[in-house]
Motif scaffolding. Structure first.
Motif, PDB file in Angstrom:
ATOM      1  N   ASP A  38       0.831  -1.210   0.000  1.00 44.03           N
ATOM      2  CA  ASP A  38       0.000   0.000   0.000  1.00 44.03           C
ATOM      3  C   ASP A  38       0.869   1.266   0.000  1.00 44.03           C
ATOM      4  N   ALA A  39       2.005   1.207   0.704  1.00 45.95           N
ATOM      5  CA  ALA A  39       2.874   2.386   0.797  1.00 45.95           C
ATOM      6  C   ALA A  39       3.427   2.763  -0.581  1.00 45.95           C
ATOM      7  N   VAL A  40       3.837   1.765  -1.369  1.00 45.26           N
ATOM      8  CA  VAL A  40       4.344   2.045  -2.718  1.00 45.26           C
ATOM      9  C   VAL A  40       3.228   2.666  -3.567  1.00 45.26           C
ATOM     10  N   ALA A  41       2.033   2.112  -3.455  1.00 47.20           N
ATOM     11  CA  ALA A  41       0.903   2.632  -4.237  1.00 47.20           C
ATOM     12  C   ALA A  41       0.612   4.083  -3.853  1.00 47.20           C
ATOM     13  N   ARG A  42       0.607   4.391  -2.561  1.00 50.43           N
ATOM     14  CA  ARG A  42       0.326   5.768  -2.108  1.00 50.43           C
ATOM     15  C   ARG A  42       1.404   6.722  -2.608  1.00 50.43           C
ATOM     16  N   LEU A  43       2.668   6.260  -2.557  1.00 50.06           N
ATOM     17  CA  LEU A  43       3.776   7.105  -2.984  1.00 50.06           C
ATOM     18  C   LEU A  43       3.626   7.445  -4.470  1.00 50.06           C
ATOM     19  N   LYS A  44       3.280   6.446  -5.251  1.00 50.57           N
ATOM     20  CA  LYS A  44       3.147   6.663  -6.703  1.00 50.57           C
ATOM     21  C   LYS A  44       1.981   7.613  -7.003  1.00 50.57           C
ATOM     22  N   ARG A  45       0.897   7.497  -6.239  1.00 52.55           N
ATOM     23  CA  ARG A  45      -0.260   8.381  -6.458  1.00 52.55           C
ATOM     24  C   ARG A  45       0.033   9.820  -6.057  1.00 52.55           C
ATOM     25  N   GLY A  47       2.420  11.861  -6.645  1.00 56.63           N
ATOM     26  CA  GLY A  47       3.092  12.794  -7.545  1.00 56.63           C
ATOM     27  C   GLY A  47       4.586  12.868  -7.316  1.00 56.63           C
ATOM     28  N   LEU A  48       5.077  12.314  -6.219  1.00 58.53           N
ATOM     29  CA  LEU A  48       6.532  12.221  -6.043  1.00 58.53           C
ATOM     30  C   LEU A  48       7.073  11.222  -7.064  1.00 58.53           C
ATOM     31  N   LYS A  49       8.277  11.494  -7.581  1.00 52.36           N
ATOM     32  CA  LYS A  49       8.890  10.523  -8.485  1.00 52.36           C
ATOM     33  C   LYS A  49       9.431   9.352  -7.674  1.00 52.36           C
ATOM     34  N   VAL A  50       9.292   8.157  -8.200  1.00 54.30           N
ATOM     35  CA  VAL A  50       9.685   6.953  -7.459  1.00 54.30           C
ATOM     36  C   VAL A  50      10.545   6.063  -8.348  1.00 54.30           C
ATOM     37  N   ARG A  51      11.642   5.540  -7.765  1.00 54.16           N
ATOM     38  CA  ARG A  51      12.460   4.552  -8.475  1.00 54.16           C
ATOM     39  C   ARG A  51      12.978   3.534  -7.469  1.00 54.16           C
ATOM     40  N   PHE A  52      13.191   2.323  -7.952  1.00 53.41           N
ATOM     41  CA  PHE A  52      13.664   1.248  -7.083  1.00 53.41           C
ATOM     42  C   PHE A  52      15.156   1.062  -7.322  1.00 53.41           C
ATOM     43  N   CYS A  53      15.929   1.079  -6.257  1.00 51.02           N
ATOM     44  CA  CYS A  53      17.390   1.064  -6.346  1.00 51.02           C
ATOM     45  C   CYS A  53      17.900  -0.096  -5.487  1.00 51.02           C
ATOM     46  N   THR A  54      18.287  -1.170  -6.142  1.00 51.26           N
ATOM     47  CA  THR A  54      18.583  -2.410  -5.417  1.00 51.26           C
ATOM     48  C   THR A  54      19.977  -2.923  -5.739  1.00 51.26           C
ATOM     49  N   LEU A  68       7.805  -9.513  -7.300  1.00 51.11           N
ATOM     50  CA  LEU A  68       7.220  -8.376  -6.571  1.00 51.11           C
ATOM     51  C   LEU A  68       5.780  -8.130  -7.018  1.00 51.11           C
ATOM     52  N   ARG A  69       5.544  -8.234  -8.325  1.00 51.45           N
ATOM     53  CA  ARG A  69       4.176  -8.035  -8.822  1.00 51.45           C
ATOM     54  C   ARG A  69       3.259  -9.133  -8.277  1.00 51.45           C
ATOM     55  N   GLY A  70       3.813 -10.349  -8.167  1.00 52.41           N
ATOM     56  CA  GLY A  70       3.034 -11.450  -7.593  1.00 52.41           C
ATOM     57  C   GLY A  70       2.636 -11.183  -6.151  1.00 52.41           C
ATOM     58  N   LEU A  71       3.461 -10.395  -5.474  1.00 50.19           N
ATOM     59  CA  LEU A  71       3.147 -10.047  -4.077  1.00 50.19           C
ATOM     60  C   LEU A  71       2.239  -8.816  -4.002  1.00 50.19           C
ATOM     61  N   GLY A  72       1.916  -8.210  -5.149  1.00 52.61           N
ATOM     62  CA  GLY A  72       0.972  -7.090  -5.160  1.00 52.61           C
ATOM     63  C   GLY A  72       1.610  -5.728  -5.386  1.00 52.61           C
ATOM     64  N   PHE A  73       2.944  -5.684  -5.574  1.00 54.69           N
ATOM     65  CA  PHE A  73       3.606  -4.387  -5.733  1.00 54.69           C
ATOM     66  C   PHE A  73       3.409  -3.841  -7.154  1.00 54.69           C
ATOM     67  N   ASP A  74       3.213  -2.543  -7.250  1.00 53.45           N
ATOM     68  CA  ASP A  74       3.144  -1.851  -8.541  1.00 53.45           C
ATOM     69  C   ASP A  74       4.557  -1.437  -8.933  1.00 53.45           C
ATOM     70  N   VAL A  75       5.220  -2.294  -9.726  1.00 48.59           N
ATOM     71  CA  VAL A  75       6.597  -2.020 -10.123  1.00 48.59           C
ATOM     72  C   VAL A  75       6.827  -2.623 -11.506  1.00 48.59           C
ATOM     73  N   SER A  76       7.598  -1.919 -12.335  1.00 43.09           N
ATOM     74  CA  SER A  76       7.935  -2.460 -13.655  1.00 43.09           C
ATOM     75  C   SER A  76       9.451  -2.531 -13.784  1.00 43.09           C
ATOM     76  N   GLU A 259       5.545   3.945   7.369  1.00 39.68           N
ATOM     77  CA  GLU A 259       5.782   5.150   8.162  1.00 39.68           C
ATOM     78  C   GLU A 259       6.637   6.149   7.374  1.00 39.68           C
ATOM     79  N   ALA A 260       7.581   5.638   6.588  1.00 38.69           N
ATOM     80  CA  ALA A 260       8.390   6.537   5.759  1.00 38.69           C
ATOM     81  C   ALA A 260       7.495   7.310   4.794  1.00 38.69           C
ATOM     82  N   VAL A 261       6.532   6.610   4.198  1.00 42.45           N
ATOM     83  CA  VAL A 261       5.649   7.263   3.228  1.00 42.45           C
ATOM     84  C   VAL A 261       4.722   8.265   3.934  1.00 42.45           C
ATOM     85  N   ASP A 262       4.228   7.905   5.113  1.00 44.42           N
ATOM     86  CA  ASP A 262       3.437   8.871   5.893  1.00 44.42           C
ATOM     87  C   ASP A 262       4.211  10.181   6.037  1.00 44.42           C
TER      88      ASP A 262
END
Lengths: 270, 270
Positions: A38-45, A47-54, A68-76, A259-262
């Motif tokens: 849910d936190a990733v989804a809220r962050l994307k909605r 307007g902040l730019k989001v990128r995954f750095c692993t 990650l998509r199988g677990l429900g994350f919105d990531v490409s 909490e970070a996204v809050d």
């Protein structure tokens, strides 16, 4: 709350570590950390730019994103900055032909690279492929070179799987450094080049970006050295002693990504 | 000859490294280094005291001595100073119960040691037993301890087998040190305690003893720091760059043990 939301003014982009922040990897694809989908989804909605750095170097980006998509994350796949492509660019720029000590899963990321007659070694998080025989083979290749070059896909000490803490590639990098009397070049966090390439892909300046990670040295310290701010989550490999690290102090410590996204949604871009 | 026989006056006892000096280990028991069988015999006939001082931690002393005798060397188990018995003494003195990451061959040397509910890790040259799973298990034991103790049976970088250079225990010690943020205690060369115990068993003072080894740091540097003299042989893991080592300078460099013994018999005890 030990978070420091007041330090988040002016943030326009967010880099998210994956393992230990979004999910704990492990058998059957791992499990999401509570609230992170849910936190990733809220962050994307937001307007902040989001990128995954692993620093993931045990799975291809395709496999990682699929899990990650199988677990429900919105990531490409296009949103993920990971060491193997960065290593390939570096190999091509420098005319290096690697002996690969990597997991079978990421070998395909090097398909277009010439690996004949190796003049360097690339080491990734090979997991069970870190047998004595395989590590010794990489060592022998290095010792046979007049000017041994070792590229390491990350320098992490360990990461957390659902089954417990697991040794990361950095330990094997140290073993080879010691064996050969050389210093590896790290491709991945905390290398400044790697963070800068993630920032370019994110499309914001360092002072406008915040890194969220579970690794006090690789994520937090590395991002801060590049001029970014950084939050540490108390999930993944976090240990209480991280909050009293002798060299690195995060701009905030939060219980988890939620909490970070809050905090970010309250204070960023002000 | 770059040997420095003039530096050997007053020598009454000789410590001999085994691997790379007497023989190169390997398939089928390894092979003797040319002239070494006869050199050991001549040394023993000369009246100089002789002891074998090895970091071998992949074989029990019984197995090692059996192999050496099979190659024609005059050596008995009682003449060998090796890390496992030294580690056992230390474990008992300090009330430590080890998790053992050692080769199956040397496990029997720890038969009388309590290994229940481990409060430390002992790492030896485990060879093919250095799987990811086994190293990770040792790591997890250390991370579960409030005060992690790691004992390492040597700190060698590599050794030479007849088939090529092989990673030694020191590399895996470095991997665990990095993973856990700790410093290992080395039992074996170049630990001063280890050399001193070999000198006690040899029955001469440090200034009356010379070490003959193929490892510029572990053998030569370690022995010199204890007040002994040391010769490096150009066999085993010797590399030409050793003669220009930035920190360690041997009292003499000789082509092999045979030449070391020639020098010793000409100049010792004068």
């Amino acid at each position: 709350m030990a978070a420091g939301g007041d330090r988040l003014a002016g943030v326009r982009g967010v880099l998210l570590d994956i393992s230990g922040v979004l999910y704990d990897s492990g058998e059957g694809g791992g499990r999401p950390i509570a609230g992170s989908v849910d936190a990733v989804a809220r962050l994307k909605r937001s307007g902040l730019k989001v990128r995954f750095c692993t620093n993931e170097s045990q799975k291809s980006r395709g496999r990682l994103v699929g899990e990650l998509r199988g677990l429900g994350f919105d990531v490409s796949e296009a949103e993920v900055t990971a060491p193997p492509p960065a290593a390939c660019r570096l190999l091509q720029e420098r005319g290096l032909r690697p002996h690969l000590l990597v997991h079978d899963e990421v070998r395909s990321e090097f398909d277009h690279i010439d690996t004949s007659n190796p003049n360097c070694v690339v080491i990734g998080d090979a997991g069970d492929h870190f047998s004595y025989r395989n590590l010794n083979r990489a060592f022998q290749v290095l010792m046979g070179l007049a000017d041994p070059v070792l590229l390491s896909l990350g320098s992490g000490r360990y990461y957390k799987q659902s089954s417990g803490l697991m040794l990361d590639v950095g330990c094997y990098m140290k073993a080879l450094e010691y064996a050969c009397g050389i210093q590896a070049q790290v491709v991945g966090k905390p290398s400044p080049e790697f963070f800068r390439s993630a920032l370019r892909e994110l499309g914001v300046e360092a002072h406008q970006a915040v890194m969220v990670g579970d690794d006090i040295v690789g994520d937090v310290g590395g991002a801060q050295r590049c001029g970014m701010r950084a939050l540490q989550v108390r999930t993944g490999k976090f240990r209480p002693s991280d909050e009293h690290h002798p060299e690195v102090k995060a701009d905030g410590y939060v219980d988890n990504l939620a909490e970070a996204v809050d905090l970010l949604l309250q204070h960023a871009d002000q």
